[in-house]
Design a protein around this motif. Sequence first.
Motif, short mmCIF file in Angstrom:
data_model
loop_
_atom_site.label_atom_id
_atom_site.label_comp_id
_atom_site.label_asym_id
_atom_site.label_seq_id
_atom_site.Cartn_x
_atom_site.Cartn_y
_atom_site.Cartn_z
N ASN A 58 -33.38 -16.72 -54.81
CA ASN A 58 -33.27 -16.12 -53.49
C ASN A 58 -33.03 -17.21 -52.45
O ASN A 58 -33.68 -18.25 -52.45
N GLU A 59 -32.08 -16.97 -51.52
CA GLU A 59 -31.79 -17.95 -50.46
C GLU A 59 -32.74 -17.72 -49.28
O GLU A 59 -32.95 -16.59 -48.86
N LYS A 60 -33.29 -18.81 -48.76
CA LYS A 60 -34.26 -18.72 -47.67
C LYS A 60 -33.93 -19.77 -46.60
O LYS A 60 -33.48 -20.87 -46.93
N TRP A 61 -34.19 -19.40 -45.35
CA TRP A 61 -33.96 -20.32 -44.23
C TRP A 61 -35.07 -20.18 -43.20
O TRP A 61 -35.65 -19.10 -43.02
N ILE A 62 -35.35 -21.28 -42.52
CA ILE A 62 -36.08 -21.25 -41.26
C ILE A 62 -35.01 -21.34 -40.18
O ILE A 62 -34.27 -22.34 -40.11
N VAL A 63 -34.87 -20.30 -39.38
CA VAL A 63 -33.83 -20.31 -38.36
C VAL A 63 -34.47 -20.46 -36.98
O VAL A 63 -35.44 -19.78 -36.64
N LYS A 64 -33.92 -21.38 -36.22
CA LYS A 64 -34.34 -21.58 -34.84
C LYS A 64 -33.40 -20.77 -33.95
O LYS A 64 -32.18 -20.87 -34.06
N THR A 65 -33.98 -19.94 -33.07
CA THR A 65 -33.17 -19.07 -32.22
C THR A 65 -33.60 -19.21 -30.77
O THR A 65 -34.57 -19.92 -30.47
N ASN A 66 -32.88 -18.51 -29.89
CA ASN A 66 -33.26 -18.51 -28.48
C ASN A 66 -34.54 -17.69 -28.24
O ASN A 66 -35.05 -17.67 -27.12
N LYS A 67 -35.05 -17.05 -29.29
CA LYS A 67 -36.29 -16.28 -29.16
C LYS A 67 -37.38 -16.79 -30.12
O LYS A 67 -38.31 -16.06 -30.45
N GLY A 68 -37.23 -18.04 -30.54
CA GLY A 68 -38.25 -18.61 -31.41
C GLY A 68 -37.74 -18.81 -32.83
O GLY A 68 -36.56 -18.65 -33.13
N ARG A 69 -38.67 -19.16 -33.72
CA ARG A 69 -38.33 -19.46 -35.11
C ARG A 69 -38.61 -18.25 -35.99
O ARG A 69 -39.62 -17.57 -35.85
N PHE A 70 -37.70 -18.01 -36.95
CA PHE A 70 -37.85 -16.90 -37.88
C PHE A 70 -37.61 -17.40 -39.30
O PHE A 70 -36.92 -18.40 -39.53
N PHE A 71 -38.19 -16.66 -40.23
CA PHE A 71 -37.95 -16.92 -41.65
C PHE A 71 -37.04 -15.81 -42.18
O PHE A 71 -37.30 -14.62 -41.95
N VAL A 72 -35.97 -16.20 -42.87
CA VAL A 72 -35.00 -15.24 -43.40
C VAL A 72 -34.90 -15.43 -44.90
O VAL A 72 -34.76 -16.55 -45.38
N LYS A 73 -34.97 -14.33 -45.62
CA LYS A 73 -34.80 -14.37 -47.08
C LYS A 73 -33.67 -13.42 -47.47
O LYS A 73 -33.69 -12.24 -47.13
N SER A 74 -32.69 -13.96 -48.19
CA SER A 74 -31.62 -13.15 -48.75
C SER A 74 -31.92 -12.95 -50.23
O SER A 74 -32.11 -13.92 -50.97
N TYR A 75 -32.00 -11.70 -50.66
CA TYR A 75 -32.36 -11.40 -52.04
C TYR A 75 -31.13 -11.54 -52.95
O TYR A 75 -30.18 -10.78 -52.83
N HIS A 76 -31.21 -12.50 -53.84
CA HIS A 76 -30.09 -12.75 -54.74
C HIS A 76 -30.03 -11.65 -55.81
O HIS A 76 -31.05 -11.34 -56.44
N PRO A 77 -28.85 -11.07 -56.04
CA PRO A 77 -28.76 -9.99 -57.02
C PRO A 77 -29.07 -10.44 -58.44
O PRO A 77 -29.39 -9.61 -59.30
N GLY A 78 -29.01 -11.75 -58.70
CA GLY A 78 -29.38 -12.25 -60.01
C GLY A 78 -30.86 -12.49 -60.17
O GLY A 78 -31.34 -12.76 -61.27
N ARG A 79 -31.61 -12.37 -59.07
CA ARG A 79 -33.06 -12.58 -59.11
C ARG A 79 -33.80 -11.25 -59.14
O ARG A 79 -34.74 -11.05 -59.91
N PHE A 80 -33.40 -10.32 -58.32
CA PHE A 80 -34.02 -9.01 -58.24
C PHE A 80 -32.99 -7.92 -58.52
O PHE A 80 -31.79 -8.11 -58.29
N LYS A 81 -33.45 -6.78 -58.97
CA LYS A 81 -32.57 -5.65 -59.29
C LYS A 81 -32.24 -4.87 -58.02
O LYS A 81 -32.61 -3.71 -57.87
N MET A 82 -31.54 -5.53 -57.11
CA MET A 82 -31.28 -4.91 -55.82
C MET A 82 -30.33 -3.73 -55.90
O MET A 82 -30.23 -2.93 -54.98
N HIS A 83 -29.62 -3.60 -57.03
CA HIS A 83 -28.74 -2.45 -57.21
C HIS A 83 -29.51 -1.18 -57.55
O HIS A 83 -28.97 -0.08 -57.51
N ASP A 84 -30.79 -1.35 -57.89
CA ASP A 84 -31.63 -0.23 -58.32
C ASP A 84 -32.40 0.34 -57.12
O ASP A 84 -33.28 -0.34 -56.58
N PRO A 85 -32.10 1.58 -56.69
CA PRO A 85 -32.78 2.15 -55.52
C PRO A 85 -34.30 2.20 -55.69
O PRO A 85 -35.04 2.01 -54.72
N GLU A 86 -34.76 2.45 -56.91
CA GLU A 86 -36.21 2.52 -57.15
C GLU A 86 -36.86 1.16 -56.92
O GLU A 86 -37.92 1.06 -56.30
N PHE A 87 -36.19 0.09 -57.39
CA PHE A 87 -36.74 -1.24 -57.17
C PHE A 87 -36.72 -1.59 -55.69
O PHE A 87 -37.69 -2.14 -55.17
#
Length: 335
Positions: free
Chosen positions: A37-66
């Motif tokens: 999974n790709e993750k970033w600490i992003v600095k913005t004009n409204k503060g810092r946020f943590f963003v996680k992109s779920y890699h399709p090879g890590r989690f079964k994101m194609h599965d609605p139940e999952f």
Amino acid sequence: MLLTTEDQLVNEIASWLKKNFSTGILSAERVRRGLRNEKWIVKTNKGRFFVKSYHPGRFKMHDPEFRSKLENALQLQLLFYQSGGPCPEPLTLDGSCMHILPCGRYMTVMTCCPGAMVPAGMIGEHRMHSLGRAAADMHAVWESAATLGIGAAVPLGEPVWRLSREEMEHTWEVSWDAARDSSERVRNALQLQKTIVDSLGDDEFTPLTVGWAHLDLWADNLLFEGDALAAIVDFDRARYSFPALDLGRAILSGTLSERGFRKDAVVAFTEGYRRMRPLPPGSLLKAIKYVWCLESLWWIQPSFESSSVVPVRFAEEMIHTAERWEQLDALLGDI
């Protein structure tokens, strides 16, 4: 088609934040921890946020139940945050904590929490006490919400991670057959594992009290400031299960070193937990054994010595616990 380059993902995340939250990214620092999974600490004009992109090879994101289970876990995190719990706040859009980018990737965005990780096995007494209180508070919040029938806390189906003697024996046989060419240390670990599995009584397979649990309460998912817990993070695995598993996992990760369990730190954790919730003597030992019965079969694998740092750490915890199995009752049974 899913975008795969980091620049493309960051650009789409920036556009999404601008469109939905009028937030502009100033910089994005990649967090290279975890699996795929790709993750970033992003600095913005409204503060810092943590963003996680779920890699399709890590989690079964194609599965609605999952995806539904993952969304529910994030909603549990939101419940804990709203109760005043030490954790990041997931950003919601139309009530959802999980969002989809134009490229098809799913992601979550949440506030950044202060604090730093402490290496596994080295979490001190004051910090373990603070963690114990937070874990008890987290369990209490979810139990109360479940009793009230609040959204994500309503139990869904049977609890996950229930022990089965038959499954343990079958899994061990598969691992042993695959370990014919493994090192002596691996085979010795598997033989010790089999000895313990064969010695387990029916009590070890008795289900623990059911409820919502984080199920990933280990060192890399804990942030500390000074002697206090600053945040619990990564709620992706939170499921309806057995809350005591969080206790066993926290103790194994926080207090177990090559020299064994640091009993003072174990006691500190339980004292912190008992400040918020009851925990009868002997409960912690049962939780540790239950976690070992589950996880030793995951981590003590024929090839674990060539794995990355995190799986090796978990395997070492399982081996060290197994080597001290006969002494656990005397060491931890009265806590």
